[in-house]
Design a protein around this motif. Structure first.
Motif, PDB file in Angstrom:
ATOM      1  N   PRO A  89       0.800  -1.215   0.000  1.00 30.04           N
ATOM      2  CA  PRO A  89       0.000   0.000   0.000  1.00 30.04           C
ATOM      3  C   PRO A  89       0.842   1.278   0.000  1.00 30.04           C
ATOM      4  O   PRO A  89       0.304   2.362   0.006  1.00 30.04           O
ATOM      5  CB  PRO A  89      -0.786  -0.115   1.311  1.00 30.04           C
ATOM      6  CG  PRO A  89       0.065  -0.980   2.186  1.00 30.04           C
ATOM      7  CD  PRO A  89       0.905  -1.845   1.306  1.00 30.04           C
ATOM      8  N   GLY A  90       2.164   1.160  -0.014  1.00 30.08           N
ATOM      9  CA  GLY A  90       3.049   2.325   0.081  1.00 30.08           C
ATOM     10  C   GLY A  90       2.972   3.240  -1.126  1.00 30.08           C
ATOM     11  O   GLY A  90       2.104   3.090  -1.972  1.00 30.08           O
ATOM     12  N   PRO A  91       3.909   4.196  -1.201  1.00 26.30           N
ATOM     13  CA  PRO A  91       3.886   5.159  -2.295  1.00 26.30           C
ATOM     14  C   PRO A  91       4.055   4.470  -3.646  1.00 26.30           C
ATOM     15  O   PRO A  91       4.744   3.451  -3.752  1.00 26.30           O
ATOM     16  CB  PRO A  91       5.080   6.079  -2.001  1.00 26.30           C
ATOM     17  CG  PRO A  91       5.772   5.549  -0.807  1.00 26.30           C
ATOM     18  CD  PRO A  91       4.997   4.404  -0.258  1.00 26.30           C
ATOM     19  N   ALA A  92       3.427   5.018  -4.676  1.00 29.78           N
ATOM     20  CA  ALA A  92       3.473   4.430  -6.008  1.00 29.78           C
ATOM     21  C   ALA A  92       4.873   4.590  -6.608  1.00 29.78           C
ATOM     22  O   ALA A  92       5.607   5.483  -6.232  1.00 29.78           O
ATOM     23  CB  ALA A  92       2.457   5.128  -6.892  1.00 29.78           C
ATOM     24  N   PRO A  93       5.250   3.698  -7.524  1.00 27.89           N
ATOM     25  CA  PRO A  93       6.556   3.843  -8.183  1.00 27.89           C
ATOM     26  C   PRO A  93       6.549   5.088  -9.056  1.00 27.89           C
ATOM     27  O   PRO A  93       5.504   5.529  -9.501  1.00 27.89           O
ATOM     28  CB  PRO A  93       6.660   2.587  -9.038  1.00 27.89           C
ATOM     29  CG  PRO A  93       5.250   2.186  -9.304  1.00 27.89           C
ATOM     30  CD  PRO A  93       4.480   2.592  -8.083  1.00 27.89           C
ATOM     31  N   PRO A  94       7.731   5.636  -9.284  1.00 30.10           N
ATOM     32  CA  PRO A  94       7.773   6.870 -10.041  1.00 30.10           C
ATOM     33  C   PRO A  94       7.386   6.667 -11.502  1.00 30.10           C
ATOM     34  O   PRO A  94       7.695   5.643 -12.093  1.00 30.10           O
ATOM     35  CB  PRO A  94       9.240   7.295  -9.932  1.00 30.10           C
ATOM     36  CG  PRO A  94       9.985   6.075  -9.543  1.00 30.10           C
ATOM     37  CD  PRO A  94       9.037   5.190  -8.822  1.00 30.10           C
ATOM     38  N   VAL A  95       6.704   7.652 -12.039  1.00 33.41           N
ATOM     39  CA  VAL A  95       6.471   7.725 -13.468  1.00 33.41           C
ATOM     40  C   VAL A  95       7.577   8.627 -13.982  1.00 33.41           C
ATOM     41  O   VAL A  95       7.841   9.672 -13.403  1.00 33.41           O
ATOM     42  CB  VAL A  95       5.096   8.358 -13.752  1.00 33.41           C
ATOM     43  CG1 VAL A  95       4.920   8.585 -15.237  1.00 33.41           C
ATOM     44  CG2 VAL A  95       3.996   7.482 -13.198  1.00 33.41           C
ATOM     45  N   THR A  96       8.250   8.233 -15.035  1.00 39.07           N
ATOM     46  CA  THR A  96       9.392   9.028 -15.482  1.00 39.07           C
ATOM     47  C   THR A  96       8.982  10.036 -16.549  1.00 39.07           C
ATOM     48  O   THR A  96       7.865  10.021 -17.051  1.00 39.07           O
ATOM     49  CB  THR A  96      10.520   8.120 -16.011  1.00 39.07           C
ATOM     50  OG1 THR A  96       9.972   7.290 -17.025  1.00 39.07           O
ATOM     51  CG2 THR A  96      11.088   7.263 -14.906  1.00 39.07           C
ATOM     52  N   ALA A  97       9.930  10.893 -16.873  1.00 41.01           N
ATOM     53  CA  ALA A  97       9.679  11.936 -17.867  1.00 41.01           C
ATOM     54  C   ALA A  97       9.750  11.357 -19.277  1.00 41.01           C
ATOM     55  O   ALA A  97      10.383  10.331 -19.516  1.00 41.01           O
ATOM     56  CB  ALA A  97      10.706  13.045 -17.695  1.00 41.01           C
ATOM     57  N   ASP A  98       9.112  12.021 -20.224  1.00 45.48           N
ATOM     58  CA  ASP A  98       9.227  11.657 -21.630  1.00 45.48           C
ATOM     59  C   ASP A  98      10.680  11.838 -22.055  1.00 45.48           C
ATOM     60  O   ASP A  98      11.339  12.775 -21.619  1.00 45.48           O
ATOM     61  CB  ASP A  98       8.327  12.566 -22.470  1.00 45.48           C
ATOM     62  CG  ASP A  98       6.882  12.502 -22.000  1.00 45.48           C
ATOM     63  OD1 ASP A  98       6.188  11.572 -22.419  1.00 45.48           O
ATOM     64  OD2 ASP A  98       6.475  13.359 -21.191  1.00 45.48           O
ATOM     65  N   ALA A  99      11.164  10.942 -22.899  1.00 40.48           N
ATOM     66  CA  ALA A  99      12.576  11.026 -23.281  1.00 40.48           C
ATOM     67  C   ALA A  99      12.730  11.048 -24.800  1.00 40.48           C
ATOM     68  O   ALA A  99      12.041  10.320 -25.526  1.00 40.48           O
ATOM     69  CB  ALA A  99      13.343   9.842 -22.700  1.00 40.48           C
ATOM     70  N   ALA A 100      13.646  11.877 -25.255  1.00 43.42           N
ATOM     71  CA  ALA A 100      13.894  12.004 -26.692  1.00 43.42           C
ATOM     72  C   ALA A 100      14.425  10.686 -27.260  1.00 43.42           C
ATOM     73  O   ALA A 100      15.072   9.907 -26.564  1.00 43.42           O
ATOM     74  CB  ALA A 100      14.897  13.120 -26.941  1.00 43.42           C
ATOM     75  N   THR A 101      14.148  10.453 -28.536  1.00 44.27           N
ATOM     76  CA  THR A 101      14.555   9.231 -29.233  1.00 44.27           C
ATOM     77  C   THR A 101      16.043   8.939 -29.009  1.00 44.27           C
ATOM     78  O   THR A 101      16.884   9.814 -29.182  1.00 44.27           O
ATOM     79  CB  THR A 101      14.296   9.399 -30.749  1.00 44.27           C
ATOM     80  OG1 THR A 101      12.977   9.912 -30.918  1.00 44.27           O
ATOM     81  CG2 THR A 101      14.417   8.075 -31.470  1.00 44.27           C
ATOM     82  N   CYS A 102      16.342   7.692 -28.620  1.00 43.30           N
ATOM     83  CA  CYS A 102      17.731   7.331 -28.322  1.00 43.30           C
ATOM     84  C   CYS A 102      18.478   6.955 -29.608  1.00 43.30           C
ATOM     85  O   CYS A 102      17.874   6.775 -30.665  1.00 43.30           O
ATOM     86  CB  CYS A 102      17.778   6.185 -27.320  1.00 43.30           C
ATOM     87  SG  CYS A 102      17.359   4.582 -28.023  1.00 43.30           S
ATOM     88  N   ALA A 103      19.787   6.853 -29.489  1.00 43.62           N
ATOM     89  CA  ALA A 103      20.628   6.589 -30.663  1.00 43.62           C
ATOM     90  C   ALA A 103      20.296   5.234 -31.303  1.00 43.62           C
ATOM     91  O   ALA A 103      20.283   5.109 -32.531  1.00 43.62           O
ATOM     92  CB  ALA A 103      22.095   6.647 -30.266  1.00 43.62           C
ATOM     93  N   ASP A 104      19.998   4.219 -30.475  1.00 42.22           N
ATOM     94  CA  ASP A 104      19.675   2.895 -31.027  1.00 42.22           C
ATOM     95  C   ASP A 104      18.393   2.940 -31.856  1.00 42.22           C
ATOM     96  O   ASP A 104      18.309   2.364 -32.939  1.00 42.22           O
ATOM     97  CB  ASP A 104      19.506   1.876 -29.895  1.00 42.22           C
ATOM     98  CG  ASP A 104      20.828   1.546 -29.211  1.00 42.22           C
ATOM     99  OD1 ASP A 104      21.878   1.678 -29.872  1.00 42.22           O
ATOM    100  OD2 ASP A 104      20.799   1.171 -28.024  1.00 42.22           O
ATOM    101  N   CYS A 105      17.376   3.633 -31.322  1.00 40.40           N
ATOM    102  CA  CYS A 105      16.109   3.724 -32.050  1.00 40.40           C
ATOM    103  C   CYS A 105      16.281   4.547 -33.329  1.00 40.40           C
ATOM    104  O   CYS A 105      15.692   4.254 -34.369  1.00 40.40           O
ATOM    105  CB  CYS A 105      15.024   4.332 -31.166  1.00 40.40           C
ATOM    106  SG  CYS A 105      14.424   3.179 -29.914  1.00 40.40           S
ATOM    107  N   LEU A 106      17.110   5.584 -33.243  1.00 41.37           N
ATOM    108  CA  LEU A 106      17.354   6.434 -34.406  1.00 41.37           C
ATOM    109  C   LEU A 106      18.027   5.630 -35.525  1.00 41.37           C
ATOM    110  O   LEU A 106      17.683   5.762 -36.701  1.00 41.37           O
ATOM    111  CB  LEU A 106      18.247   7.606 -33.977  1.00 41.37           C
ATOM    112  CG  LEU A 106      18.106   8.893 -34.764  1.00 41.37           C
ATOM    113  CD1 LEU A 106      16.652   9.310 -34.897  1.00 41.37           C
ATOM    114  CD2 LEU A 106      18.905   9.986 -34.058  1.00 41.37           C
TER     115      LEU A 106
END
Ligand code: ZN
Ligand code: ZN
Ligand code: FE
Length: 740
Positions: A89-106
């Protein structure tokens, strides 16, 4: 071992799995409410190597803040497994920020042999949309706007494979199974069609990560002019999208700070413009800087490459409204502005504007940075919500040692932005499972944020003075509690004496403050009208300086009617509708107007920005500005400005001497207050310290005087940082609670 920080939803468990495998260790790893919990078992050298390498080699989006390890008896286990999440029941896990396309995906995006070649939504655990698509917690696909897309077998396989870069990448998708893009009303390939339209001079609304943008060719005067006219945005600079670093270099000079453009945040970077930058004059009139960003989503990469020239990319809204993010709303609101719509079918749950940075400072903390938590130096023992101020509004939730500052909501002046603010607060309360018991607000009773705070049921309101919040925000982000001396310079904030403050020398810490000094107050003739018409401040300051009704200066003769000038002079003298203000922003306005730069402005801070832009870097002089009893008497400075201008001294020189004079007096006032208070810590904050000439000279002077100087680094110096400051004050027991 227990690993804390941003370690969930960022590929941390697969990373641990790989590292353990490499070192021949057995054990398990799981996510729980505190972060990542992990057990490894094997040879002692391998276990120590694991501990040593764990924080340093973590995936790009992870931020390890603590690793605590303890020994348990070995059981002889060999294999390594990734276990399901264990949630209490503790605090929820963090939701992270949006991240720009990484080199592998590019690399995959541009590889004709890859199955995601030119796919506008390629992403992985190291990049892609996060905060903007999350609809609830815990963070998994069912609680994102990807819920409606069922993964194809190949995507599913990647998603389920702990060794894959896409293991549990919630927005994972491909041409087979994921979102699609199209240009409304056309059949052709979306990027090709939109690119062709842009090259022909059209204005195209583009649905992105955090909302809709409006795009057009940056070098096309007709297109940029049309965009300004249709958007009702007169002069505020437009941001630019450059396809890559090389293209960005043709627009601005960044030098060693180029790395700001790259990386996962994907912010707009303000940098000195190149004289030969290939952009239309109306992109950023009167500005010495241009705001440039690189593509931060695959769709933007494809579009920028297709067009092959810099684009204007500005928020999809009419002036003063929040950025559009829902399809039906965008199609309606932007219909009169855009010639075409580049759309896609991945819904945006939370609208988030682009972040804006400059080397050494964050000016708007939003997409790519929110909702990463900040630490509070004094923990909030009771959960709280802080509502911020009015301009560049943000809110902040805090619980224990953590504070979540919300995304930039904009100027909280109308129903639309207020609604956006309320939805943001509700969303954050759910995501981070914080039920506020205290609610912090500005002392100004008429701010919509204050009314919202006082309208909340079942919470205890606490008022925090505006400039105290600025001081506290800067202290707290550096982990300090004070006491410190702070020069807090901005446009306006209500003081406890009922006057408009804004050029303040405060001494204090998180839990309290005293006003040790300030700019000598002048009347603000006509209140808010004086903010839009800097010539009124010129009139007020001249009247204050020379006593009798001031004559209309030559530099303003063409811009202001003699009759209006006389009337405002009279208004200021009478004190009617002219509250006294010690605002530094209004002093900048007065000098800019006297220099003939800006009799009227179309956006906040414009006159000061243009006054800084005309400065002559070779000038060494400083106007006199005496400090007595903590009061900076700018009448003497105004007299010197007027004498210079009457004597034909160039505006560039006058502007520079003004900046230097104000900085030097600020140093003196801070030094004296610091000595009196017995502190060696100084803070420089408030929107006026976005002015680098003022900031750098003041900072250098204070350092030379032996003070340690803090400036905002992780939050904006402007009112975007106020909510965090309020939270820090209330957590530390400061602020004012209603009597009784
Ligand atoms: Zn990626
Ligand atoms: Zn797929
Ligand atoms: Fe402020």
């Amino acid at each position: 071992m227990r690993v804390q920080g941003t370690v969930q939803g960022v590929g941390f468990r697969p990373y641990v799995h790989r590292l353990a495998g490499e070192l021949g260790l057995g054990g398990w790893v799981l996510n729980d409410e505190q972060g990542v919990l992990c057990l490894v078992e094997g040879l002692p050298e391998a276990v120590s190597a694991f501990l040593e390498r764990l924080p340093g080699e973590a995936p790009p989006l992870a931020r390890v803040t603590a690793v605590r390890a303890e020994q348990v008896p070995p059981t002889g286990r060999s294999g390594f497994e990734i276990r399901g999440s264990e949630r209490g029941p503790g605090p929820a896990p963090p939701v992270t920020a949006d991240a720009a396309t990484c080199a592998d995906c590019l690399a995959e995006l541009w590889d004709p042999a890859d199955r995601r070649f030119r796919y506008p939504f390629v992403n992985c655990t190291n990049c892609g949309p996060r905060f903007t698509i999350v609809t609830g917690v815990p963070y998994d696909r069912a609680r994102t706007t990807m819920a409606g897309f069922e993964m194809c077998p190949r995507c599913r396989e990647e998603y389920d494979d702990p060794a894959d870069r896409r293991f549990h990448a919630q927005p994972n998708a491909c041409w087979e199974c994921g979102p699609r893009a199209w240009v409304q009303g056309t059949e052709g390939e979306a990027v090709a069609v939109a690119g062709a339209l842009l090259r022909e001079g059209a204005i195209v609304a583009v649905k992105g990560i955090g909302g809709y943008h409006l795009a057009c060719l940056a070098g096309d005067e007709a297109a940029v002019g049309a965009l300004r006219a249709r958007k009702h945005r007169e002069e505020r600079p437009f941001a630019l999208l450059a396809r890559d670093l090389e293209a960005a270099r043709t627009l601005v000079r960044l030098g060693p700070d180029e790395s700001l453009l790259c990386g996962p945040v994907g912010a707009i970077v303000l940098a000195p413009r190149r004289a030969d930058a290939p952009v239309a004059a109306s992109v950023a009139p009167g500005s010495a800087e241009l705001g440039v960003m690189l593509p931060y989503s695959p769709l933007h990469h494809l579009l920028a490459a297709e067009v092959g020239a810099p684009l204007v990319l500005t928020s999809g809204n009419r002036s003063d409204e929040p950025i559009a993010h829902e399809d039906a709303d965008a199609l309606e609101r932007l219909a009169a502005i855009a010639d075409a719509f580049l759309l896609h079918d991945r819904p945006i749950h939370t609208r988030v504007d682009d972040s804006v940075v400059r080397p050494g400072a964050i000016l708007r903390r939003s997409r790519g940075m929110v909702p990463e938590p900040l630490a509070l130096p004094v923990p909030a023992t009771r959960p709280l919500l802080a509502c911020g101020a009015e301009l560049k509004s943000t809110f902040c939730l805090a619980s224990e040692g953590r504070a979540w500052v919300g995304h930039h909501v904009g100027d909280l002046k109308n129903y639309e932005t207020l609604r956006s603010f309320e939805l943001g607060v509700e969303h954050f309360e759910r995501l981070f499972a914080v039920r506020p018991e205290l609610v912090a607000h500005d002392e100004h009773p008429d701010y919509l944020s204050t009314r919202y705070a006082l309208g909340r049921v079942g919470v205890e309101p606490v008022a925090v003075q505006h400039h105290h919040a600025h001081l506290a925000a800067c202290l707290a982000e550096h982990g300090e509690t004070g006491p410190a001396v702070g020069a807090i310079f901005d446009g306006a904030g209500l003081g406890p004496d009922g006057t408009v403050w804004g050029g303040e020398i405060l001494v204090g810490g998180l839990s309290g403050y005293e006003r040790a000094g300030h700019l000598r107050p002048v009347p603000l003739p006509g209140g808010d009208r004086a903010v839009r018409q800097p010539w009124r401040m010129a009139c007020a300051w001249l009247g204050e300086t020379f006593g009798a009704a001031p004559a209309l200066p030559a530099a303003l003769a063409g811009a202001v009617e003699r009759r209006d000038w006389a009337a405002v002079g009279e208004l200021a003298r009478s004190g009617l509708a002219s509250p006294p203000t010690s605002s530094a922003g209004r002093l900048f306005d007065a000098v800019a107007a006297l220099c003939g730069l800006r009799p009227e402005v179309t956006y906040e801070g414009q006159a000061a920005i243009e006054l800084e832009a005309v400065c002559d870097p070779a000038e060494r002089g400083a106007h006199p500005l005496p400090v007595a009893g903590g009061v900076l008497d700018a009448r003497v400075l105004i007299e010197a400005v007027a004498a210079d201008l009457a004597g034909g001294v160039p505006v560039a020189v006058v502007a520079t001497r003004f900046h230097h004079g104000l900085a030097d007096a600020t140093v003196q006032a801070c030094r004296e207050a610091a000595v009196a208070a017995g502190t060696e810590l100084a803070v420089l904050s408030g929107g006026a310290f976005q002015n680098r000439r003022l900031l750098e000279r003041t900072q250098a002077g204070l350092v030379a005087a032996g003070l340690r100087v803090l400036v905002p680094r992780r939050l904006p110096p402007n009112d975007g940082g106020i909510s965090f400051g309020q939270a820090a004050v209330v957590a530390a027991g400061g602020g004012t609670r209603p009597a009784g």
